[in-house]
Design a protein around this motif. Structure first.
Motif, PDB file in Angstrom:
ATOM      1  N   THR A   1      -6.399  -5.834 -18.322  1.00 38.69           N
ATOM      2  CA  THR A   1      -6.580  -6.548 -19.578  1.00 38.69           C
ATOM      3  C   THR A   1      -7.056  -7.976 -19.426  1.00 38.69           C
ATOM      4  N   GLU A   2      -6.813  -8.593 -18.297  1.00 36.02           N
ATOM      5  CA  GLU A   2      -7.066 -10.013 -18.155  1.00 36.02           C
ATOM      6  C   GLU A   2      -7.319 -10.305 -16.696  1.00 36.02           C
TER       7      GLU A   2
ATOM      8  N   SER B   1      -6.876 -13.542 -13.850  1.00 42.59           N
ATOM      9  CA  SER B   1      -5.964 -14.666 -13.786  1.00 42.59           C
ATOM     10  C   SER B   1      -6.672 -15.992 -13.903  1.00 42.59           C
TER      11      SER B   1
ATOM     12  N   MET C   1      -4.683 -10.019  -0.596  1.00 44.18           N
ATOM     13  CA  MET C   1      -4.570  -8.680  -0.003  1.00 44.18           C
ATOM     14  C   MET C   1      -5.938  -8.287   0.535  1.00 44.18           C
TER      15      MET C   1
ATOM     16  N   GLU D   1      -5.446   1.513  -0.694  1.00 45.03           N
ATOM     17  CA  GLU D   1      -4.429   2.323  -0.027  1.00 45.03           C
ATOM     18  C   GLU D   1      -3.149   2.368  -0.874  1.00 45.03           C
TER      19      GLU D   1
ATOM     20  N   LYS E   1      -2.735   0.958 -22.418  1.00 42.52           N
ATOM     21  CA  LYS E   1      -3.782   0.169 -23.095  1.00 42.52           C
ATOM     22  C   LYS E   1      -3.697   0.352 -24.614  1.00 42.52           C
TER      23      LYS E   1
ATOM     24  N   GLY F   1      -1.920  -6.527 -23.153  1.00 41.51           N
ATOM     25  CA  GLY F   1      -1.184  -6.534 -21.894  1.00 41.51           C
ATOM     26  C   GLY F   1       0.316  -6.723 -22.058  1.00 41.51           C
TER      27      GLY F   1
ATOM     28  N   LEU G   1      -1.972  -2.346 -13.781  1.00 40.42           N
ATOM     29  CA  LEU G   1      -3.304  -2.556 -14.371  1.00 40.42           C
ATOM     30  C   LEU G   1      -3.207  -3.234 -15.740  1.00 40.42           C
ATOM     31  N   ASN G   2      -2.042  -3.166 -16.347  1.00 39.40           N
ATOM     32  CA  ASN G   2      -1.900  -3.646 -17.721  1.00 39.40           C
ATOM     33  C   ASN G   2      -0.994  -4.864 -17.863  1.00 39.40           C
TER      34      ASN G   2
ATOM     35  N   ARG H   1       0.019  -8.789 -17.893  1.00 38.41           N
ATOM     36  CA  ARG H   1      -0.632 -10.045 -18.217  1.00 38.41           C
ATOM     37  C   ARG H   1      -0.433 -11.046 -17.083  1.00 38.41           C
TER      38      ARG H   1
ATOM     39  N   THR I   1      -1.182   2.035  -5.765  1.00 41.72           N
ATOM     40  CA  THR I   1      -2.465   1.530  -5.261  1.00 41.72           C
ATOM     41  C   THR I   1      -2.916   0.217  -5.907  1.00 41.72           C
ATOM     42  N   ASN I   2      -2.267  -0.186  -6.982  1.00 42.00           N
ATOM     43  CA  ASN I   2      -2.786  -1.337  -7.735  1.00 42.00           C
ATOM     44  C   ASN I   2      -2.043  -2.640  -7.492  1.00 42.00           C
ATOM     45  N   LEU I   3      -1.435  -2.749  -6.307  1.00 41.21           N
ATOM     46  CA  LEU I   3      -0.621  -3.932  -6.023  1.00 41.21           C
ATOM     47  C   LEU I   3      -1.418  -5.225  -5.949  1.00 41.21           C
ATOM     48  N   ALA I   4      -2.728  -5.142  -5.706  1.00 38.32           N
ATOM     49  CA  ALA I   4      -3.497  -6.392  -5.640  1.00 38.32           C
ATOM     50  C   ALA I   4      -3.429  -7.149  -6.960  1.00 38.32           C
TER      51      ALA I   4
ATOM     52  N   ILE J   1      -0.811  -7.936  -8.361  1.00 39.93           N
ATOM     53  CA  ILE J   1       0.268  -8.920  -8.203  1.00 39.93           C
ATOM     54  C   ILE J   1      -0.326 -10.272  -7.816  1.00 39.93           C
TER      55      ILE J   1
ATOM     56  N   LYS K   1      -2.984 -11.523 -10.819  1.00 43.98           N
ATOM     57  CA  LYS K   1      -2.357 -11.936 -12.080  1.00 43.98           C
ATOM     58  C   LYS K   1      -1.093 -12.757 -11.873  1.00 43.98           C
TER      59      LYS K   1
END
Lengths: 319, 319
Positions: A42-43, A45, A230, A240, B193, B199, B217-218, B220, B243-246, B248, B251
């Motif tokens: 959604t955004e 940073s 990362m 991964e 979404k 978010g 992924l969602n 804010r 898989t979407n830890l990046a 962190i 955002k």
């Protein structure tokens, strides 16, 4: 990325509040890769999304005009170009300390990577004296400082890097207690158990992926993971999967992403801390300087295969 | 788990500082599953590992002896048994408020799950008025309170649960703004979404796995993820990869595991908060009460397939 040539007039437009800078050194940083991604979720940073036609932004050193006087040195955010016209809000600080300090340091130890290591360890990571610290990408722009700052805090420090030479650097130049080449470890969990039989208090996260997964198994209760980057994931179409996240619950771990920009207020305190240690020879900084704007793209790409040895800098114009 | 029968003497041994309790209600909680795992990594957070021959620990209500007087009601940690002899340090609180409040509530809204929801939202999650909150396992012991506490803070609240009846409960009984059945959503990212076009500020994490991956992924910028449990992962031999830890990093998300025990000091403040709202009818609590110690194992196992409807309690002895 492409090299664009053109002619410009070195003049601030009538009535403009902008500042004209001559760029001397530019920084190459992994986060710049992310500015080139399409927005996800959604955004974003920073609002610094790369859009077709614009140029990557970056830290700079330069001469300038209005509030400032001609010949002042500053550092802040600019684009990759020889001269930049920027709002003064993008200048982070005037450069006062030049005796014995290379100007290029303001793209590294005295700039964004320095504040990132400092804020990540002490603010986000709440590092305490004597704790056990692990840092990945440990010979890089931020990692080499994380290790040295942690050693100054009487911590036990281990770093991982991607070659024997880099590991030697960690142990022999930066004073890490231990280091290992992650490419030669068939089992990262076993490697971490070897170096941290009692577990890790603070993991300074620069790489993500498999390393993070192994670290989670080896964190101590109430451990902290300041997450600065990362890099291992940025170029993957499918990142991964990290499978050991339940350890965040079991061990009450705090993992927190952060950006240098939210800690700019710490800069004066940070500068005093790091300049005094630099002058006493208690901190060193290793740079890998590429010369010429035309070599910038290759230097940036090289970060992702670990070609750089220390902080990657780009020399644009002789001082 | 097995039922063991035996004869005991209802007497505190000479010189002992322990307290003899008659257990009235026991709590069934997902974290108990983890106490049965072999230790993973270097340390566990609680030291409460299940070992062969011992019995699962849990909250209790009971009568007792020394510091306390016969007939006092208390709640705290005990084992799954009819009578327990425990150190007084395992008693968390005397029960003072019984008028109009079912005793079983001390295993739920007035006990561990209540403090977990409260501390997770307000301390770990730093919830602010008007923020957007998502909670998974939202009709469970903790989730139903997370949603109601967030609504009392003027937040927008959406919950996910595993059946139509549970989703109805969220919207019609607990006052959530929205709810959805995660089993009927082919794309959790799309579902989030839909409910959070701008978010999520705070995700109260109870389940882990695919839900966490979609949430990342969602989130804010500067969102927070207090992590109380990851129930979807506890019974997997190989946990799901996230898989979407990046995100962190991108955002600046703070994700933090926590345990109720570290927030016991908040109990008096919490109790005042929750009792006043209970009395005014502004908070409700749904329990699913199984009767008889012999039905405990099935009740515990049922949590992992979502068989419970609200907080799972086990009635051991009539009051």
């Amino acid at each position: 990325m492409e090299i664009v040539e053109g002619t410009i007039t070195l003049k601030v437009p009538e009535g403009s509040k902008e500042v004209l800078l001559k760029n001397l050194y530019l920084s190459c940083d992994p986060f710049m890769r992310n500015l080139m991604n399409k927005p996800q979720g959604t955004e974003t940073s920073s609002g610094l999304n790369y859009t077709s036609g614009s140029v990557s932004r970056n830290e700079l050193l330069k001469f300038l005009i209005p509030d400032y006087k001609y010949g002042d040195l500053v550092w802040g955010l600019t684009k990759w170009e020889e001269y930049s016209l920027v709002p003064s809000s993008q200048i982070i600080s005037k450069i006062q300390h030049t005796d014995g300090v290379p100007l290029s340091y303001y793209t590294g130890i005295l700039g964004m990577p320095g504040v990132t290591a400092y804020a990540g360890l002490f603010e986000v990571g709440s590092l305490q004296k004597g704790e056990r610290v692990f840092v990945s990408a440990a010979s890089g722009a931020v990692g080499q400082l994380v290790g040295q700052f942690a050693k100054l805090t009487d911590c036990y420090v281990v770093g991982s890097a991607g070659s024997k030479d880099k590991v030697d650097l960690l142990k022999n130049k930066f004073g890490f207690d231990e280091g290992f080449n992650y490419k030669e470890e068939p089992d990262l969990n076993a490697a971490l158990k070897r170096y941290f039989p009692e577990g890790i208090d603070v993991y300074f996260e620069n790489v993500g992926g498999k390393t993070l997964d192994a670290v989670l198994l080896n964190m101590r209760v109430q451990g902290r993971i300041p997450a600065c980057g990362m890099i291992s994931q940025y170029n993957l179409t499918q990142p991964e999967g990290v499978t050991n996240l339940a350890n965040i619950v079991y061990k009450k771990i705090r993992m927190q992403g952060f950006h240098f920009f939210d800690y700019v207020n710490l800069y004066p305190k940070f500068l005093e801390f790091v300049l005094s240690h630099l002058k006493e020879g208690k901190i060193v900084y290793v740079e890998d300087i590429a010369e010429g704007l035309e070599n910038g793209p290759a230097a940036l790409v090289g970060l992702f295969s670990g070609r750089n040895f220390g902080k990657q800098v780009l020399l644009v114009a002789p001082e």
